[in-house]
Write a protein that holds these residues in place. Sequence first.
Motif, short mmCIF file in Angstrom:
data_model
loop_
_atom_site.label_atom_id
_atom_site.label_comp_id
_atom_site.label_asym_id
_atom_site.label_seq_id
_atom_site.Cartn_x
_atom_site.Cartn_y
_atom_site.Cartn_z
N MET A 160 0.81 -1.21 0.00
CA MET A 160 0.00 0.00 0.00
C MET A 160 0.85 1.27 0.00
O MET A 160 0.47 2.30 -0.56
CB MET A 160 -0.92 -0.02 1.22
N ARG A 161 2.03 1.20 0.60
CA ARG A 161 2.90 2.38 0.69
C ARG A 161 3.46 2.78 -0.67
O ARG A 161 3.92 3.91 -0.84
CB ARG A 161 4.06 2.10 1.65
N CYS A 162 3.43 1.86 -1.64
CA CYS A 162 3.95 2.16 -2.97
C CYS A 162 2.93 2.85 -3.86
O CYS A 162 3.28 3.39 -4.91
CB CYS A 162 4.41 0.86 -3.65
N ILE A 163 1.65 2.83 -3.46
CA ILE A 163 0.60 3.44 -4.27
C ILE A 163 0.77 4.96 -4.22
O ILE A 163 0.66 5.56 -3.15
CB ILE A 163 -0.79 3.02 -3.78
N PRO A 164 1.03 5.61 -5.35
CA PRO A 164 1.30 7.06 -5.33
C PRO A 164 0.06 7.91 -5.08
O PRO A 164 -1.01 7.67 -5.66
CB PRO A 164 1.87 7.33 -6.73
N LEU A 165 0.20 8.88 -4.18
CA LEU A 165 -0.87 9.82 -3.84
C LEU A 165 -0.34 11.25 -3.91
O LEU A 165 0.78 11.53 -3.49
CB LEU A 165 -1.38 9.57 -2.42
N ARG A 166 -1.13 12.14 -4.43
CA ARG A 166 -0.79 13.57 -4.41
C ARG A 166 -1.17 14.14 -3.05
O ARG A 166 -2.13 13.70 -2.41
CB ARG A 166 -1.57 14.30 -5.50
N GLN A 167 -0.43 15.15 -2.61
CA GLN A 167 -0.76 15.78 -1.34
C GLN A 167 -2.14 16.43 -1.38
O GLN A 167 -2.86 16.45 -0.38
CB GLN A 167 0.30 16.83 -0.97
N GLU A 168 -2.52 16.96 -2.55
CA GLU A 168 -3.86 17.54 -2.69
C GLU A 168 -4.92 16.50 -2.40
O GLU A 168 -5.94 16.79 -1.75
CB GLU A 168 -4.05 18.08 -4.13
N THR A 169 -4.70 15.27 -2.86
CA THR A 169 -5.66 14.18 -2.61
C THR A 169 -5.73 13.85 -1.13
O THR A 169 -6.82 13.68 -0.57
CB THR A 169 -5.24 12.93 -3.40
N VAL A 170 -4.58 13.77 -0.49
CA VAL A 170 -4.54 13.46 0.94
C VAL A 170 -5.34 14.49 1.74
O VAL A 170 -6.17 14.15 2.59
CB VAL A 170 -3.08 13.41 1.44
N GLU A 171 -5.12 15.77 1.44
CA GLU A 171 -5.78 16.84 2.20
C GLU A 171 -7.28 16.89 1.92
O GLU A 171 -8.10 17.05 2.83
CB GLU A 171 -5.14 18.20 1.85
N ILE A 172 -7.67 16.77 0.65
CA ILE A 172 -9.09 16.84 0.30
C ILE A 172 -9.85 15.64 0.85
O ILE A 172 -10.98 15.77 1.35
CB ILE A 172 -9.26 16.96 -1.23
N CYS A 173 -9.24 14.47 0.79
CA CYS A 173 -9.89 13.28 1.35
C CYS A 173 -10.04 13.40 2.86
O CYS A 173 -11.06 13.00 3.43
CB CYS A 173 -9.11 12.02 0.98
N GLU A 174 -9.03 13.96 3.51
CA GLU A 174 -9.12 14.17 4.95
C GLU A 174 -10.22 15.18 5.29
O GLU A 174 -10.96 15.01 6.25
CB GLU A 174 -7.78 14.67 5.48
N PHE A 175 -10.35 16.21 4.46
CA PHE A 175 -11.36 17.25 4.67
C PHE A 175 -12.77 16.65 4.65
O PHE A 175 -13.63 17.00 5.47
CB PHE A 175 -11.22 18.32 3.59
N PHE A 176 -13.02 15.73 3.71
CA PHE A 176 -14.35 15.15 3.56
C PHE A 176 -14.50 13.77 4.22
O PHE A 176 -15.56 13.16 4.15
CB PHE A 176 -14.72 15.03 2.08
N GLY A 177 -13.43 13.29 4.85
CA GLY A 177 -13.48 12.00 5.51
C GLY A 177 -13.59 10.84 4.55
O GLY A 177 -14.34 9.88 4.79
N LEU A 178 -12.84 10.89 3.44
CA LEU A 178 -12.92 9.87 2.40
C LEU A 178 -11.67 9.00 2.38
O LEU A 178 -10.59 9.42 2.78
CB LEU A 178 -13.08 10.53 1.02
N ASN A 179 -11.83 7.77 1.88
CA ASN A 179 -10.70 6.86 1.69
C ASN A 179 -10.22 7.02 0.25
O ASN A 179 -10.94 6.67 -0.69
CB ASN A 179 -11.15 5.42 1.94
N PRO A 180 -9.01 7.53 0.03
CA PRO A 180 -8.53 7.78 -1.34
C PRO A 180 -8.39 6.52 -2.19
O PRO A 180 -8.41 6.60 -3.42
CB PRO A 180 -7.18 8.46 -1.14
N TYR A 181 -8.27 5.37 -1.53
CA TYR A 181 -8.10 4.12 -2.27
C TYR A 181 -9.43 3.57 -2.79
O TYR A 181 -9.44 2.60 -3.55
CB TYR A 181 -7.40 3.08 -1.40
N HIS A 182 -10.53 4.21 -2.37
CA HIS A 182 -11.86 3.85 -2.88
C HIS A 182 -12.47 5.01 -3.67
O HIS A 182 -13.68 5.05 -3.87
CB HIS A 182 -12.81 3.50 -1.72
N LEU A 183 -11.63 5.94 -4.12
CA LEU A 183 -12.10 7.15 -4.78
C LEU A 183 -11.75 7.12 -6.27
O LEU A 183 -10.67 6.64 -6.65
CB LEU A 183 -11.47 8.37 -4.12
N LEU A 184 -12.66 7.62 -7.11
CA LEU A 184 -12.47 7.67 -8.56
C LEU A 184 -11.01 7.95 -8.94
O LEU A 184 -10.44 8.96 -8.53
CB LEU A 184 -13.33 8.77 -9.16
#
Length: 327
Positions: free
Chosen positions: A241-265
Amino acid sequence: MRLGKITENALKRSVLKQLRTEFKNTTSAAVGTDCAFSEKKRTFSTIVPVTVNVQDAAFYGVVKAVNGLVSQGLIPDHVEVSALLPIDAEEQVIKKIVADAIRAAKFCKVVYSGGHTEVTSAVNRPLVTVSAVGSCDDVSKSSGLFDSKPAPGQMLVMTKWAAMEGTAMLAAEKYQELTGRYPAPFIDDAISLREALFVGKEMDIAVESGITAAHDLSNGGVFAGLWDMAARAGCGLKVDMRCIPLRQETVEICEFFGLNPYHLLSGGSLLLATDNGEKLVADLRENGILAVVIGELVEGNDKVIINSDETRFLESPQADEILTVLG
């Protein structure tokens, strides 16, 4: 039924079973593939209804439909757009839908050949559905990647970033809320991710480099795509899971809305199966495409996700997280 993409079991029971019963000797749709085709003429098609409540639905729909063909190594030819409008819709609504569709068609280098528009009481907001049609470059050969299957022992490579499609949608639709916490340029960068959603360039490189399967990571996010790839291969997988690339924008926006980025479009990101992951990553990066080996396909049925010292089994695809905010 739940919101979003139907479950794999429901797909097999109520859709694929009927197709295989009525058309026993014809190869067509399958779990884990991104398009279907007519066996007689080797003409391929995708259809994408945009059920997420976004203003530029036609743009996302066209790109997603074309990606469904491109991700199978096929050549897209044209798209058609259907728009169902509520009775209180203004003419400007359809004008924007068409403009967005044209912009996306040019972006993907395909022809926008027309479609259908209708006002109906059956919907309470615009519903856009996009069909894309294409072919393989030589009908005497295998139909792109549609006829090939991934296998145990092959490596899994992911391009670009997880949840980039959902991040762009949320940033645009919830701009006022997000800029109340984050700097506007930060959210603007998130919106700009939609300009990287077309996968044509990386697919050309990947096919040349040598892959056995590709999957456009869209509905349900990375985890749904991993499940689909394993289902297509008929085996298990092991992913870090640590190898899956994420943008910081994604991390912050998902945290803002309480979303799991690995289940997001995650449209715009590809999951690729190959015998030589290092070569594929090098070829993609040499051409300016971020790519990472995130795991491998393995014998058996276990779909294992490793996160530092924690190991768990991948669950069957869930409804996409974006529906909790833009459903």
